[in-house]
Design a protein around this motif. Structure first.
Motif, PDB file in Angstrom:
ATOM      1  N   GLN A 253       0.806  -1.228   0.000  1.00 40.15           N
ATOM      2  CA  GLN A 253       0.000   0.000   0.000  1.00 40.15           C
ATOM      3  C   GLN A 253       0.839   1.278   0.000  1.00 40.15           C
ATOM      4  O   GLN A 253       0.556   2.218  -0.704  1.00 40.15           O
TER       5      GLN A 253
ATOM      6  N   TYR B  82     -10.400   1.926   2.389  1.00 38.73           N
ATOM      7  CA  TYR B  82     -10.059   2.491   1.080  1.00 38.73           C
ATOM      8  C   TYR B  82      -8.636   2.108   0.658  1.00 38.73           C
ATOM      9  O   TYR B  82      -8.126   2.618  -0.337  1.00 38.73           O
ATOM     10  N   THR B  83      -8.000   1.280   1.452  1.00 38.05           N
ATOM     11  CA  THR B  83      -6.695   0.723   1.128  1.00 38.05           C
ATOM     12  C   THR B  83      -6.740  -0.759   1.490  1.00 38.05           C
ATOM     13  O   THR B  83      -7.727  -1.249   2.047  1.00 38.05           O
TER      14      THR B  83
ATOM     15  N   GLN C 273      -8.138  18.383  -6.826  1.00 39.80           N
ATOM     16  CA  GLN C 273      -9.316  17.532  -7.023  1.00 39.80           C
ATOM     17  C   GLN C 273     -10.434  18.298  -7.739  1.00 39.80           C
ATOM     18  O   GLN C 273     -11.608  18.002  -7.582  1.00 39.80           O
TER      19      GLN C 273
ATOM     20  N   ALA D  73      -3.141   7.603  -1.181  1.00 45.47           N
ATOM     21  CA  ALA D  73      -3.496   6.769  -2.335  1.00 45.47           C
ATOM     22  C   ALA D  73      -4.807   6.028  -2.112  1.00 45.47           C
ATOM     23  O   ALA D  73      -5.001   4.918  -2.608  1.00 45.47           O
ATOM     24  N   ALA D  74      -5.704   6.651  -1.367  1.00 45.23           N
ATOM     25  CA  ALA D  74      -6.983   5.997  -1.089  1.00 45.23           C
ATOM     26  C   ALA D  74      -7.860   5.997  -2.335  1.00 45.23           C
ATOM     27  O   ALA D  74      -7.907   6.978  -3.084  1.00 45.23           O
ATOM     28  N   LYS D  75      -8.568   4.898  -2.554  1.00 45.68           N
ATOM     29  CA  LYS D  75      -9.500   4.773  -3.666  1.00 45.68           C
ATOM     30  C   LYS D  75     -10.925   4.782  -3.100  1.00 45.68           C
ATOM     31  O   LYS D  75     -11.314   3.877  -2.360  1.00 45.68           O
TER      32      LYS D  75
ATOM     33  N   ASP E 140     -15.135   5.628  -3.919  1.00 44.16           N
ATOM     34  CA  ASP E 140     -16.192   5.863  -4.902  1.00 44.16           C
ATOM     35  C   ASP E 140     -16.539   7.346  -4.941  1.00 44.16           C
ATOM     36  O   ASP E 140     -16.693   7.986  -3.898  1.00 44.16           O
TER      37      ASP E 140
ATOM     38  N   TYR F  38     -14.645   9.464  -6.995  1.00 49.18           N
ATOM     39  CA  TYR F  38     -13.486  10.167  -7.558  1.00 49.18           C
ATOM     40  C   TYR F  38     -12.594   9.135  -8.241  1.00 49.18           C
ATOM     41  O   TYR F  38     -12.278   8.081  -7.668  1.00 49.18           O
ATOM     42  N   ALA F  39     -12.169   9.469  -9.460  1.00 52.25           N
ATOM     43  CA  ALA F  39     -11.409   8.507 -10.261  1.00 52.25           C
ATOM     44  C   ALA F  39      -9.979   8.360  -9.777  1.00 52.25           C
ATOM     45  O   ALA F  39      -9.374   7.293  -9.909  1.00 52.25           O
ATOM     46  N   GLY F  40      -9.405   9.444  -9.223  1.00 49.59           N
ATOM     47  CA  GLY F  40      -8.015   9.385  -8.805  1.00 49.59           C
ATOM     48  C   GLY F  40      -7.864   8.948  -7.367  1.00 49.59           C
ATOM     49  O   GLY F  40      -8.778   8.399  -6.744  1.00 49.59           O
ATOM     50  N   SER F  41      -6.667   9.179  -6.862  1.00 49.04           N
ATOM     51  CA  SER F  41      -6.374   8.847  -5.469  1.00 49.04           C
ATOM     52  C   SER F  41      -6.653  10.055  -4.586  1.00 49.04           C
ATOM     53  O   SER F  41      -6.515  11.203  -5.009  1.00 49.04           O
TER      54      SER F  41
END
Length: 720
Positions: A29, A93-94, A119, A320-322, A324, A326-329
Motif C-alpha cells: 500500500q 479504502y486501502t 481535485q 493513495a486511497a480509492k 467511490d 473520484y477517479a483518482g487517489s
C-alpha cells in the motif's frame, strides 16, 4: 461513519501470525519514500509533487525533518507490548491493516478526506492547464463520496507562496465545500502555511476568517494551519527554532479560536516531533501526517508509542486511497472523535406551578452541537427524550405537580449527518410541587361568611386557605382542607367587608408537606347586616317618614313598599348615602295603610350586594278634615264711570279668592261673571242708563277642592 474497532490481545502463535502478515499488507500500500505524509504545496512545488518523486528530492539532505524513514518491512517484529497497546482496523479504502493507539480505543473512528484544487473537475484542469485560477469546480461526486463512508473533509482555501510569501486563494474551495455540506459531510478548512513569524500566522488565520465571512461557509470542524517544508521552500529557509515554530502555530490558533472556531495544526510525524513543542500548545488540535499503518516510527518494539506521546486528533494515513466518487487517489484520514465527554453539574429544582428548572455545566469540547434532556418518572418507568437544546439550561413546563421525576442530560455531535452522543450525566431527581391553584369563586355569601370553591389540582393531597390579616399585614392560614374537597366556607367575618384570600395545593412525601405556589389573590365582600327600621310615621294625609339605624360598611339603603294589588314588595327608592338614615314617602292617599321594609346594600366591583330586609312596619296616613268655609264678604261698594261698574269689598281672612255674581234681568238669576284673587273687580262694556245688581263671596281651595263663604248683601247701581 464509525469503524468497528477490535483491540488486539495476542500471545503465542497469534502474535507470530501478525508479525508475518502486517508488513506485507503495508508494503503493497505505502511506498517507502512516503512514510511521512505531506499535503500542501506552492504552485511550483505542486507541479513537482504531482508526479510523487522520492521524498529525498523534496527535502534538504540530512535535514532532521522526517526522522526515521525505515520502512515497516525492515522491522524485525511486532512486540507484544506494541500489540497490547494497539487496536486494529481494516482499511476501507486501502488494503492495509491499521494499528491505532489503545488510548483511542473508546473514541469514535471517523473516515475523512482532504482536498484542494488538485481535485477540481478534470475537464477544467485539462482546458486551463496553465491557469489554475480557473479550476473552480469540484471534481468529486460528493453524494457518492458520502455514500462510501466519508463523513468529514478538510478543504484547502488558501496558500502562502513558498518563495515570495504572497497569499493566493484556492478557487475550487467553495465548490468543494458546498458539495460536501449539501451531502451532510462535516467540513474543516486548512491553509498551506509558510508563516515565519506570529504576525504572518495571524495574517493567514484572518485570511481564512475573511473568506468564511465572504462565502458564508458552514464550518463545523477545525481550521488547520498546514506546516510543511522541503527543498527551496520559504519555511525551510526560515530555520525556525522549536520555540519559535510553536509560537507561530499558537498565534494562528489563537486568532481562529478568538473568532469562535476550533483550531489545529497539520504536520508530518517528524515535523511535529522535531519542531513543535506539543506540551506548550493549547486550544489547538494536532493532525499528524504519517503514510504508514501506524503513527509510530517504523520499529514496532521498545516502549509502545513512546515516540508519539502527544495526543493527536486526526491521522492522515494515506495519499493513495480509492474512494467511490473520484477517479483518482485521495488523501485519507482517521478522526479519533472523543465522545466520552460526560455532562456534569446537572441540577433540577421545582419551580412555580409544577415546572422544573434544569441547569448543567457546559461540556468542555468546543464542537459540541447541543444537549439532549431525558426524563423519567414513576409512571413511565423508563427515560424518554424530552428536549434537544443548545443551551445549558431548560425549563420543563410539561411536568405534572405532585410527582417524582428523574432527569439526565448528554451532549451530542452531528458528524456526517449522524448523531454521536456523549456520556449521560448523573441523574438528578426532583419532586414537583402541585401546580398553582386556579378557578377560585364564591359559591355562598352571608353577612358573616364566604363559601369559596376552586378547581381541582392534580396530585394534590389537600389545600391550604390563607386569609389576609390587616393586623399583621400578612396572609395567615385559616383552614387545611385534606383530600379531594375543593370548597370551604370561611366564617366569623364582618358584614359589608372585603376579604382577600390565597389558596395553595400541597402533597405529602412521607411526613413532609410539599406545598405548591399560591394562587393569585382572590377577594370578595360579605353581605351587609340587617337594617333596624326604628320608626315609620305619617307626616300628613299624603306623606310618611321612615327612620332606621346605621349599618356599618354599607354604600346606602333600599326602600321597599308593599303593593297591595300584587301582594309583592316593590323598591320605591334608593338612598345613596350610608349617612342618610331616613326617607319620606310622598303623594300618598289620605287615611290609607302602607307597609314598608328597608335593606342595606354594598357596591363592590360595580355590583350591588343587598343585606337582609328589616322587619316590616305599617303606617296609616292621616285622614283629610273638611276645612271651615270662609267668612261672609261684608258690604260691597259700587261705583260707575265710562259705562263700567267697579265692585269693591273688604278682605276675608284665609280666603284663596273671590267670586263676583251679577243679576241677569232676563232670567232673574245671579250669574258668576268673575273669580279674582284681589278685593275689587271692574265690570266693563255695560249699557248706559241701565241698573245692575251685584253680590260677592269668598272661597278657599283645600286639596284641589273649593270651599265657599256666604254671599254679601246685593247692591244695585245705575250706569252713567
Amino acid at each position: 461513519m464509525a469503524f468497528t474497532k477490535a483491540k488486539i490481545v495476542m500471545a503465542g502463535l497469534a502474535v507470530t501470525a501478525v508479525c508475518i502478515v502486517a508488513p506485507q499488507q503495508l508494503k503493497a500500500q505505502v511506498p517507502e519514500a512516503q512514510m511521512d505524509g505531506v499535503m500542501g504545496q506552492s504552485i511550483e512545488d505542486e507541479t513537482v509533487y504531482e508526479s510523487k518523486p522520492d521524498l529525498d528530492t523534496l527535502i534538504e539532505k540530512n535535514a532532521p525533518v522526517f526522522g526515521n524513514r525505515t520502512s515497516l518491512k525492515k522491522a524485525s517484529s511486532y512486540s507484544s507490548a506494541f500489540l497490547n497497546a494497539s487496536f486494529t482496523t481494516a482499511g476501507d479504502y486501502t488494503s492495509a491493516t491499521y494499528y491505532h493507539k489503545a488510548d483511542y480505543a473508546d473514541d469514535e473512528l471517523v473516515n475523512g478526506i482532504d482536498v484542494s484544487y488538485w481535485q477540481a473537475d478534470a475537464a477544467l484542469k485539462k482546458k486551463y492547464s496553465k491557469d489554475r485560477t480557473k479550476w473552480t469546480q469540484t471534481g468529486l461526486d460528493w453524494e457518492s463520496i458520502h455514500g462510501a463512508g466519508i463523513d468529514f473533509a478538510f478543504v484547502r482555501v488558501a496558500s502562502r507562496d513558498t518563495k515570495d510569501g504572497s497569499i493566493y486563494r484556492d478557487n475550487c474551495a467553495d465548490s468543494h465545500i458546498q458539495g460536501a455540506v449539501s451531502n451532510d459531510i462535516n467540513v474543516g478548512l486548512y491553509f498551506f502555511s509558510q508563516a515565519l513569524n506570529e504576525t504572518e500566522a495571524r495574517e493567514e488565520a484572518q485570511y481564512v476568517l475573511d473568506m468564511i465571512d465572504q462565502y458564508g461557509w458552514n464550518v463545523s470542524m477545525p481550521i488547520i494551519m498546514d506546516r510543511e517544508a522541503g527543498a527551496n521552500k520559504r519555511l525551510t529557509a526560515g530555520k525556525l527554532s522549536k520555540t519559535k515554530e510553536t509560537a507561530v502555530c499558537q498565534a494562528f490558533a489563537d486568532t481562529i479560536t478568538a473568532a469562535g472556531y476550533r483550531a489545529g495544526v497539520y504536520a508530518s510525524y517528524a515535523w511535529i516531533k522535531n519542531y513543535i513543542n506539543t506540551d506548550a500548545l493549547y486550544d489547538c488540535s494536532l493532525w499528524v501526517a504519517r503514510y504508514n499503518n501506524t503513527t509510530t516510527s517504523n520499529t514496532k518494539s521498545g516502549t509502545p508509542y513512546s515516540d508519539v506521546a502527544y495526543d493527536y486528533e486526526f491521522w492522515q494515513y494515506s495519499s493513495a486511497a480509492k474512494i467511490d466518487g473520484y477517479a483518482g487517489s485521495l488523501d485519507a484520514n482517521f478522526w479519533y472523535k472523543d465522545t466520552s465527554e460526560q455532562t456534569t453539574g446537572l441540577k433540577a429544582a421545582d419551580g412555580a406551578s409544577g415546572t422544573v428548572n434544569l441547569s448543567w455545566d457546559s461540556v468542555s469540547a468546543d464542537d459540541v452541537e447541543g444537549y439532549q434532556v431525558w426524563r423519567s418518572d414513576s409512571d413511565q418507568g423508563k427515560y424518554t427524550l424530552l428536549k434537544t437544546t443548545t443551551d445549558c439550561s431548560y425549563t420543563d413546563t410539561t411536568a405534572e405537580g405532585g410527582k417524582v421525576y428523574q432527569y439526565k442530560v448528554r451532549c451530542y455531535w452531528t458528524i456526517g449527518g449522524n448523531a454521536y452522543y456523549g456520556t449521560f450525566s448523573s441523574p438528578a431527581s426532583v419532586t414537583t410541587l402541585p401546580k398553582k391553584v386556579s378557578g377560585i369563586a364564591t359559591q355562598t355569601r352571608t353577612e358573616t361568611s364566604l363559601g369559596l370553591s376552586w378547581k381541582q389540582t392534580q396530585g394534590a393531597a389537600g389545600y391550604q386557605i390563607y386569609q389576609y390579616s390587616a393586623a399583621s399585614d400578612q396572609y395567615e392560614m385559616v383552614a387545611d382542607v385534606e383530600g379531594e374537597s375543593t370548597s370551604y366556607t370561611v366564617s366569623g367575618l364582618t358584614g359589608a367587608t372585603e376579604y382577600k384570600f390565597k389558596i395553595r395545593a400541597y402533597e405529602k412525601n412521607n411526613d413532609n408537606v410539599l406545598a405548591g405556589s399560591f394562587s393569585d389573590v382572590y377577594s370578595d365582600v360579605t353581605l351587609p347586616g340587617q337594617v333596624n327600621l326604628t320608626n315609620v310615621s305619617a307626616t300628613g294625609t299624603s306623606s310618611v317618614k321612615l327612620t332606621w339605624k346605621a349599618v356599618d360598611g354599607v354604600t346606602g339603603y333600599m326602600i321597599y313598599r308593599l303593593d297591595t294589588a300584587t301582594g309583592e314588595y316593590r323598591q320605591i327608592a334608593t338612598v345613596k348615602s350610608a349617612r342618610t338614615l331616613f326617607y319620606s314617602d310622598q303623594k300618598l292617599a289620605a287615611g290609607k295603610t302602607y307597609t314598608y321594609k328597608v335593606s342595606a346594600y354594598k357596591t363592590y366591583r360595580n355590583k350591588n350586594y343587598r343585606g337582609a330586609y328589616s322587619a316590616e312596619k305599617q303606617v296609616t296616613t292621616k285622614k283629610a278634615e273638611k276645612p271651615a268655609n270662609p267668612a261672609k264678604v261684608k258690604t260691597i261698594k259700587l261705583s260707575t264711570k265710562d259705562a263700567a261698574v267697579t265692585v269693591q269689598w273688604s278682605k276675608v281672612s284665609g280666603a284663596t279668592g273671590y267670586q263676583v255674581y251679577r243679576l241677569n234681568t232676563k232670567t232673574g238669576k245671579y250669574t258668576k261673571i268673575a273669580a279674582v284673587k284681589g278685593t275689587s273687580y271692574r265690570n266693563t262694556k255695560l249699557k248706559k242708563g241701565a241698573t245692575y245688581r251685584y253680590k260677592v263671596r269668598a272661597y278657599k281651595t283645600v286639596n284641589k277642592k273649593n270651599y265657599y263663604g256666604a254671599f254679601s248683601n246685593t247692591t244695585a247701581i245705575k250706569v252713567k
